[in-house]
Structure formats: structure tokens, C-alpha cells
Design an enzyme around this catalytic site. Structure first.
Site, PDB file in Angstrom:
ATOM      1  N   LYS A 224       0.864  -1.192   0.000  1.00  0.00           N
ATOM      2  CA  LYS A 224       0.000   0.000   0.000  1.00  0.00           C
ATOM      3  C   LYS A 224       0.895   1.234   0.000  1.00  0.00           C
ATOM      4  CE  LYS A 224      -3.358   2.537   2.876  1.00  0.00           C
ATOM      5  NZ  LYS A 224      -4.316   2.512   3.994  1.00  0.00           N
TER       6      LYS A 224
ATOM      7  N   ASP B 209      -2.779   9.995   3.964  1.00  0.00           N
ATOM      8  CA  ASP B 209      -4.185   9.588   4.058  1.00  0.00           C
ATOM      9  C   ASP B 209      -4.924  10.534   4.999  1.00  0.00           C
ATOM     10  OD1 ASP B 209      -6.624   8.355   4.299  1.00  0.00           O
ATOM     11  OD2 ASP B 209      -5.890   6.678   5.518  1.00  0.00           O
TER      12      ASP B 209
ATOM     13  N   LYS C 159     -10.191  12.306   8.779  1.00  0.00           N
ATOM     14  CA  LYS C 159      -9.726  11.781  10.056  1.00  0.00           C
ATOM     15  C   LYS C 159      -9.793  12.891  11.107  1.00  0.00           C
ATOM     16  CE  LYS C 159      -6.751   8.121   8.411  1.00  0.00           C
ATOM     17  NZ  LYS C 159      -7.566   7.009   8.921  1.00  0.00           N
TER      18      LYS C 159
ATOM     19  N   ASP D  92       1.355   5.988   5.820  1.00  0.00           N
ATOM     20  CA  ASP D  92       0.403   5.098   5.162  1.00  0.00           C
ATOM     21  C   ASP D  92       0.971   4.473   3.881  1.00  0.00           C
ATOM     22  OD1 ASP D  92      -1.992   3.858   5.553  1.00  0.00           O
ATOM     23  OD2 ASP D  92      -3.195   5.380   4.532  1.00  0.00           O
TER      24      ASP D  92
ATOM     25  N   ASP E 264     -12.393   6.911   3.780  1.00  0.00           N
ATOM     26  CA  ASP E 264     -11.189   6.632   4.562  1.00  0.00           C
ATOM     27  C   ASP E 264     -10.734   5.171   4.421  1.00  0.00           C
ATOM     28  OD1 ASP E 264      -9.062   7.168   6.170  1.00  0.00           O
ATOM     29  OD2 ASP E 264     -10.189   7.230   8.061  1.00  0.00           O
TER      30      ASP E 264
ATOM     31  N   GLU F 173      -9.573   3.799   1.926  1.00  0.00           N
ATOM     32  CA  GLU F 173      -9.024   4.028   0.582  1.00  0.00           C
ATOM     33  C   GLU F 173      -7.956   3.017   0.193  1.00  0.00           C
ATOM     34  OE1 GLU F 173      -7.821   5.391   3.238  1.00  0.00           O
ATOM     35  OE2 GLU F 173      -5.718   4.924   2.874  1.00  0.00           O
TER      36      GLU F 173
ATOM     37  N   ARG G 119      -7.699  -0.180   0.549  1.00  0.00           N
ATOM     38  CA  ARG G 119      -8.205  -1.394  -0.115  1.00  0.00           C
ATOM     39  C   ARG G 119      -8.628  -1.111  -1.544  1.00  0.00           C
ATOM     40  NH1 ARG G 119     -12.749  -2.099   4.450  1.00  0.00           N
ATOM     41  NH2 ARG G 119     -11.065  -1.165   5.656  1.00  0.00           N
TER      42      ARG G 119
HETATM   43  N1  BES Z   1      -4.505   4.154   6.869  1.00  0.00           N
HETATM   44  C1  BES Z   1      -5.661   3.826   7.590  1.00  0.00           C
HETATM   45  C2  BES Z   1      -5.447   2.730   8.618  1.00  0.00           C
HETATM   46  C3  BES Z   1      -4.667   3.082   9.846  1.00  0.00           C
HETATM   47  C4  BES Z   1      -5.295   3.660  10.923  1.00  0.00           C
HETATM   48  C5  BES Z   1      -3.330   2.792   9.925  1.00  0.00           C
HETATM   49  C6  BES Z   1      -4.574   3.937  12.073  1.00  0.00           C
HETATM   50  C7  BES Z   1      -2.622   3.079  11.068  1.00  0.00           C
HETATM   51  C8  BES Z   1      -3.244   3.646  12.143  1.00  0.00           C
HETATM   52  C9  BES Z   1      -6.758   3.360   6.646  1.00  0.00           C
HETATM   53  O1  BES Z   1      -6.763   3.933   5.402  1.00  0.00           O
HETATM   54  C10 BES Z   1      -8.061   3.733   7.280  1.00  0.00           C
HETATM   55  O2  BES Z   1      -8.295   4.885   7.420  1.00  0.00           O
HETATM   56  N2  BES Z   1      -8.831   2.737   7.655  1.00  0.00           N
HETATM   57  C11 BES Z   1     -10.066   2.968   8.310  1.00  0.00           C
HETATM   58  C12 BES Z   1     -11.054   1.982   7.747  1.00  0.00           C
HETATM   59  C13 BES Z   1     -12.445   2.237   8.185  1.00  0.00           C
HETATM   60  C14 BES Z   1     -12.986   3.498   7.567  1.00  0.00           C
HETATM   61  C15 BES Z   1     -13.292   1.063   7.782  1.00  0.00           C
HETATM   62  C16 BES Z   1      -9.867   2.775   9.805  1.00  0.00           C
HETATM   63  O3  BES Z   1      -9.161   1.848  10.178  1.00  0.00           O
HETATM   64  O4  BES Z   1     -10.388   3.577  10.573  1.00  0.00           O
HETATM   65 ZN    ZN Z   2      -4.976   4.581   4.698  1.00  0.00          ZN
HETATM   66 MG    MG Z   3      -7.876   5.740   5.356  1.00  0.00          MG
END
Ligand code: BES
Ligand code: ZN
Ligand code: MG
Length: 492
Positions: free
Chosen positions: A256, A261, A268, A280, A340, A342, A344
Site C-alpha cells: 500500500k 491519508d 480523520k 500510510d 477513509d 481508501e 483497499r
Molecule cells: N490508513 C488507515 C489505517 C490506519 C489507521 C493505519 C490507524 C494506522 C493507524 C486506513 O486507510 C483507514 O483509514 N482505515 C479505516 C477503515 C475504516 C474506515 C473502515 C480505519 O481503520 O479507521
Molecule cells: Zn490509509
Molecule cells: Mg484511510
């Protein structure tokens, strides 16, 4: 810095700093070996420092001998409890704690296992990585004196130790750390592509960078959708290592590569640590770090594809709206119910692309979900796989190099959480089991006949503090496991 081994004994070696691992039951004997037996003053000092060679105990003594100037004693506990995992952490912590070197560092550990190349190389890697400190962004870096050379002392001359393995792996991890630490204004998708290009120079790696138009041409609607909210163009990176001679296996690894992000319109907020989201692209850092290492080690008969769909998740007027429906390159339509989620989306198109290469195994690494951090913390990455053998091998490699990895279930019944009212699938399921539905989402984009594994490194990509091999900040997680796994494919 090169780290070598020497057959010299403890008594023969001389240099600036001597680090000796001490076994609890051998404390007196080992002090004698170092030549400290009758020195009352030293014994006093050890008493004062409360050093009994137990685990987690370390003490540094200033010597005034002709041979060595400083002595670091690292408690190893009892011999029967000694493990490589403990050793590498203890040695790394001790070296990091010794701030001044002005000459060579010798490391002596009373453990026969060190005569196995793997173990010696692992300790050497730990020693070097413990010295890593990223000073790139300071106008005046703190003055630091590093050892001029490092040697493992008392290693049998039969040991098949490879300096190339050690330096290649370390350079790979150091590159990954540097990339992850780099803030989003320094490391853009284009910059990442430039760095990938640099890695290929003077190596056997082939380079392919697809720009936005090429990706649109390939129908990568999910990946392009994420990138469209940024003023910066996406860059799809594909490096290939082709060994000379017969190719027995072909593998692909995907990372990734979100250089930032923000979350998009599902911005966020609060405790989401938006300022850390420069990390990220940790998956892509691991993939490029591994590419660098593999290009130097040049393992036989394994073709390796390194793939990164890099972009930023930002919010300009062209950004995706929550609820948008896009089409991925396998023809599937996706409702983006959360902008968020994104990572995947970018991985979906990267997975489709990788499967077209018909690899014998496919592995992706991604800082994919906060849920994985909640489940496993910062010392364990999550592993999902459709293939027990592949999962076992990856776990085995992670264990060998001391990177925490824990297998998680691809719980098929949770797939229901990704059902969309209008599209083939939506990108986000319920909060509960969020890492699992993320993995299930990815699985939709692979060719089911290909052994595939997904590694969620959201927790392990970053360390809040100095700990073992990791300095606070980027860890470079994944490089060591990947390289170990790739090199072992050869032996099957
Ligand atoms: N990059 C984040 C995941 C992440 C969060 C990595 C905290 C490290 C620390 C990812 O893109 C994301 O935002 N995932 C969301 C998914 C949700 C919206 C289903 C998450 O984990 O909150
Ligand atoms: Zn992310
Ligand atoms: Mg995200």
C-alpha cells in the site's frame, strides 16, 4: 557499515568498545575470561550497579586497559532460556544505550548457536539497525560517534556468514525507515517513483512506472478514484527481479502506497492521528526495501515482482464523495461508503494487475486498518491467507527474523457486511471485525487459484519509542521477513 566476524577469541580482541553477553550461571567465569577476576574495584562496581547477568540488566564500565576502553556487559539470564529473539533485542538496546564510540565495537556472546550463519547474521543485523537514527530533517544533526567497525568475536571459521546478506537486508530496512519517516511534503507519489527508479539503477531490476493515463487505460477505476482528490498525480510502480538461468518460481509482492491519508471527506478527526498518516505508505516502503535487498542478494531461480499503486488521499473539489460508485479493473463495481477505507481501493486494482502476472504466490502488505492496531498492538502484524502453506512459510520467516506476525481468520460469514444496496460490493463493513472485512474485500480482487496472503502492518509500521531493533519512528517492518521468505523459496 560492514559487520564482520572474527575467529579471534575474547582475549585476543582489542578495540574501543567490547560488548559481552553474560550468562547468569557463568558470571564469575566470564569476568575471569575478560581478565577482570581479581579486580576488586570492578567487582564493587558490578555490585553497585546491581549487575547479576539477569535478563534486562546492562552495565557499562570504563576500562583503563591497553586492549579495550569500554566494556558493556549485557545480562542474558540462564543459558536454557536464551533465545535469538531475546538476544537481538538485548544487544540492540545495549548498543543504542552506549552513546559514544571512537573506534571499533566487538561483540562476544557465549552461545554456540552463533556459529550458525543465520544466527550470526541476525545478530549482526540487530547490531547495525540499532544504530539507525534519522537526522534528515534537522538543520543541525546531533553530533554522534558511531563505531568505525563492528565484529562478532569468537565465531568458528566454518561459519558460512555472509556480509552481503547482512548489509543488503540492513540497507533495505534503512531505506524503508527513511521512506516511512519522510513527511508527505517530501515524499510524494512521484518522489516514490523516483526512488524506485533509483533502486533499479545498476541492478538487475526492470522498471515500469505507469502514469495516470495508463492506469485509466487499464480500467483501474478504484485506484484512480482515490487519487483524484489530490493535486498530485498517482504513480503505479512495478519493479521486476529476474534471476539469470532457470526460473523455478514467480512471486509478486504489493505494498500500500498512500503517501498521505487524510481520510478524504470521511476526514480523520479526533484521535485518528491524522499527522501520522504520512506512514500510510509503509507497505510500499517494505516492498521497495525488499526490492533493494533482493537486487543485491540476487537469489537464484526466483522471479520477483514488486508492485505499488501510489497516490494521496486528499480533499480537493474533484475528490470522491462518500457514496460514489466506481469500477475496478476486474469489472467489479464498488460503492465507496467510506472514503477513509481508501487503501483497499488502491490495492484492489494492484491485486488484479498482479494476478495477471500469474504468480505462484502473492503477498500484500498494508497499513490497512486501525482495527488491526486495536487487536494486535504495535509488535504484531496481522496475517490473512487463503493458503495454509503460504501462511506457514511467512509466519516461519517472520519468526526467524523476529518480526511479530499473527494469523487471523478470513471469516467468510462476515462477507455479508460488505453487501451494497446498489453496487457489487461496498468498501467498508461494520466496525466490529474491521480488519477481517478489509481482508475479505481484498480477496474479491484476486484470482482464487493463486496462493495469497495479506499482512496488515498498521500497528507495526511505527514505534512510539526506542525499543529493541527499532528507534522511535519508522520500523521498516516487513523487509526482513520478505527477504527471508524470498531467499528460502530457493531451498524448496
Ligand atoms: N490508513 C488507515 C489505517 C490506519 C489507521 C493505519 C490507524 C494506522 C493507524 C486506513 O486507510 C483507514 O483509514 N482505515 C479505516 C477503515 C475504516 C474506515 C473502515 C480505519 O481503520 O479507521
Ligand atoms: Zn490509509
Ligand atoms: Mg484511510
Amino acid at each position: 557499515m560492514q559487520i564482520s566476524i572474527t575467529t579471534k577469541s575474547l582475549q585476543e580482541w582489542s578495540g574501543a568498545v567490547l560488548l559481552v553477553g553474560v550468562l547468569e550461571e557463568e558470571l564469575q567465569n566470564q569476568l575471569k575470561q575478560i581478565g577482570l577476576d581479581c579486580d576488586h574495584e570492578i567487582e564493587q562496581k558490578l555490585k553497585i550497579n546491581n549487575f547479576n547477568a539477569k535478563r534486562e540488566e546492562t552495565t557499562t564500565l570504563q576500562l583503563f586497559s591497553e586492549k579495550n576502553e569500554k566494556l558493556i556487559l549485557v545480562g542474558l539470564g540462564t543459558k536454557k532460556d536464551l533465545s535469538l529473539n531475546y538476544l537481538r533485542k538485548a544487544i540492540a538496546n545495549a548498543i543504542r544505550g552506549c552513546i559514544s564510540f571512537n573506534g571499533s565495537l566487538g561483540i562476544f556472546i557465549p552461545w554456540e548457536e552463533l556459529n550458525s550463519a543465520v544466527t550470526a547474521e541476525e545478530i549482526a543485523i540487530a547490531a547495525r539497525l540499532s544504530l539507525y537514527k534519522d537526522e534528515t530533517y534537522r538543520s543541525k544533526p546531533e553530533p554522534r560517534s558511531l563505531p568505525t567497525k563492528i565484529q562478532l568475536i569468537g565465531i568458528s571459521k566454518e561459519t558460512n556468514y555472509s556480509e552481503i546478506n547482512v548489509s543488503s537486508v540492513c540497507e533495505g530496512v534503512e531505506l524503508a525507515r527513511e521512506l516511512v519517516n519522510a513527511p508527505a511534503n517530501h515524499l510524494t507519489p512521484s518522489k516514490l517513483a523516483d526512488i524506485a527508479t533509483n533502486i533499479t539503477q545498476g541492478s538487475k531490476l526492470d522498471l515500469k512506472i505507469l502514469d495516470k493515463e495508463a492506469c485509466i487505460e487499464l480500467g483501474m477505476g478504484a485506484y484512480i478514484a482515490v487519487s483524484q482528490g489530490s493535486d498530485l498525480d498517482p504513480k503505479f510502480i512495478h519493479l521486476t527481479f529476474r534471476p539469470q538461468g532457470e526460473i523455478k518460481k514467480r512471486i509478486a509482492i504489493i505494498g500500500k502506497g498512500l503517501t498521505f491519508d487524510s481520510g478524504g471527506y470521511n476526514l480523520k478527526v479526533g484521535a485518528a492521528q491524522i499527522d501520522l498518516m504520512k506512514f500510510d505508505m509503509g507497505g510500499s516502503a517494505a516492498v521497495l526495501g525488499a526490492a533493494k535487498a533482493i537486487s543485491k542478494i540476487e537469489p537464484n531461480s526466483i522471479e520477483v515482482h514488486f508492485i505499488v499503486a501510489s497516490c494521496e488521499n486528499m480533499i480537493n473539489g474533484s475528490a470522491i464523495h462518500p457514496g460514489d460508485i466506481v469500477k475496478a479493473s476486474n469489472g467489479m463495481t464498488i460503492e465507496i461508503n467510506n472514503t477513509d477505507a481508501e487503501g483497499r481501493l488502491t490495492l484492489a486494482d494492484a491485486l488484479v494487475y498482479a494476478c495477471k502476472l500469474k504468480p505462484d504466490a502473492l503477498v500484500d502488505l498494508a497499513t490497512l486498518t486501525g482495527a488491526c492496531v486495536i487487536a494486535l498492538g504495535d509488535e504484531m502484524a496481522g496475517l490473512w491467507s487463503n493458503n495454509d502453506q503460504l501462511a506457514k512459510k511467512l509466519k516461519n520467516s517472520a519468526d526467524t527474523v523476529g518480526e511479530g506476525l499473527w494469523r487471523m481468520p478470513l471469516q467468510k460469514t462476515y462477507r455479508e457486511g460488505l453487501k451494497s444496496l446498489l453496487a457489487d460490493i461496498k468498501n467498508t463493513g461494520p466496525r466490529a471485525g474491521g480488519s477481517i472485512t478489509a481482508a475479505l474485500f481484498l480477496e474479491e480482487f484476486i484470482d482464487k487459484s493463486i496462493p495469497w496472503a495479506h499482512i496488515d502492518i498498521a500497528g507495526t509500521v511505527w514505534s512510539e519509542k526506542d525499543k529493541g531493533l527499532n528507534a522511535a519512528g519508522a520500523t521498516g517492518y516487513g523487509v526482513r521477513s520478505l527477504v527471508n521468505w524470498i531467499c528460502k523459496l530457493n531451498e524448496e
